[in-house]
Design a protein around this motif. Structure first.
Motif, PDB file in Angstrom:
ATOM      1  N   ARG A 137       3.791   5.496  -5.690  1.00  0.00           N
ATOM      2  CA  ARG A 137       3.645   5.451  -7.150  1.00  0.00           C
ATOM      3  C   ARG A 137       2.677   6.520  -7.622  1.00  0.00           C
ATOM      4  N   ARG A 138       1.674   6.824  -6.794  1.00  0.00           N
ATOM      5  CA  ARG A 138       0.690   7.833  -7.149  1.00  0.00           C
ATOM      6  C   ARG A 138       1.173   9.254  -6.863  1.00  0.00           C
ATOM      7  N   GLU A 156       2.244   1.771  -3.407  1.00  0.00           N
ATOM      8  CA  GLU A 156       1.250   2.332  -4.329  1.00  0.00           C
ATOM      9  C   GLU A 156       1.024   3.815  -4.039  1.00  0.00           C
ATOM     10  N   THR A 196       0.831  -1.204   0.000  1.00  0.00           N
ATOM     11  CA  THR A 196       0.000   0.000   0.000  1.00  0.00           C
ATOM     12  C   THR A 196       0.864   1.251   0.000  1.00  0.00           C
TER      13      THR A 196
END
Length: 226
Positions: free
Chosen positions: A72-73, A69, A66
């Motif tokens: 990554r965002r 991610e 999580t």
């Protein structure tokens, strides 16, 4: 206020952790999440979140995945892992993903408070911006491993340090040594000695109150209130 997202698959544990956070001066729980998907939605919907308390064992994805991610965002939200996962590979992966702290379950309130106050100290150190000399760099990295209590020199007791710390945390503003003495039942000299220790180790801040004449009065405030 430092805005916090609490992530834990167990609703009861999340509520306990959130209650702990609310007890630490300068912190406020913005939201709770009980899965990776919920955590991602909260981060996307609430850009004001400063810090995530992240469990590793989530029902739909791991906490580390999580965090990966989230990065990554494009979100740089700070993360403290709060989890029962204690294998070295998970700890190492958390470090590589930029987790600032790692708190192993089960823990008492004092354990989480120490991590949060260290985090608050880090934010204060970074707020100045600009270029950092080696001493400033050492302060930045030292803030990450700060404990709730300072390393006490000979002749000092943890129980007395906690009395003084509690007086500062509970106060609405800066206190003098005499005011701390009155609130704790200590002598003024003892209160002054512990206040100087807390100020030296960065747990307390020092301000000066100038009167009509004479020397200024030294007044102390707990670091997270600065």
């Amino acid at each position: 206020m430092i805005e916090v997202l609490v992530v834990d698959d167990d609703i009861r544990v999340a509520r306990v952790n959130a209650a702990y956070v609310q007890k630490v001066a300068g912190f406020r729980v913005t939201a709770e999440a009980h899965s990776s998907a919920e955590a991602l939605r909260e981060v996307e919907a609430r850009p004001q979140i400063d810090l995530i308390l992240m469990d590793h064992y989530l029902p739909d994805e791991t906490g580390l995945a999580t965090v990966q991610e989230i990065r990554r965002r494009g979100h740089q939200t700070d993360v403290i892992m709060v989890t029962a996962a204690r294998d070295v590979s998970t700890v190492q992966a958390a470090m590589r993903l930029g987790a600032l702290q790692y708190l192993v379950k089960p823990f008492a309130f004092a354990g989480l408070r120490a991590k949060l106050e260290a985090y608050a100290g880090l934010r204060r150190t970074l707020d100045g911006g600009g270029e950092a000399e080696q001493a400033q760099v050492d302060r930045i990295f030292g803030a990450l491993s700060a404990d709730t209590e300072p390393d006490l020199p000979k002749g000092h007791s943890l129980s007395t340090a906690e009395l003084v710390r509690r007086a500062l945390v509970d106060a609405e503003g800066p206190l003098s040594a005499q005011e701390v003495a009155d609130r704790t039942g200590l002598s003024r000299q003892t209160a002054q000695r512990y206040l100087k220790l807390l100020e030296r180790t960065g747990r307390a801040g020092l301000t000066l109150k100038y009167g009509d004449a004479g020397r200024p009065e030294h007044r102390y405030v707990w670091a997270t209130r600065i």
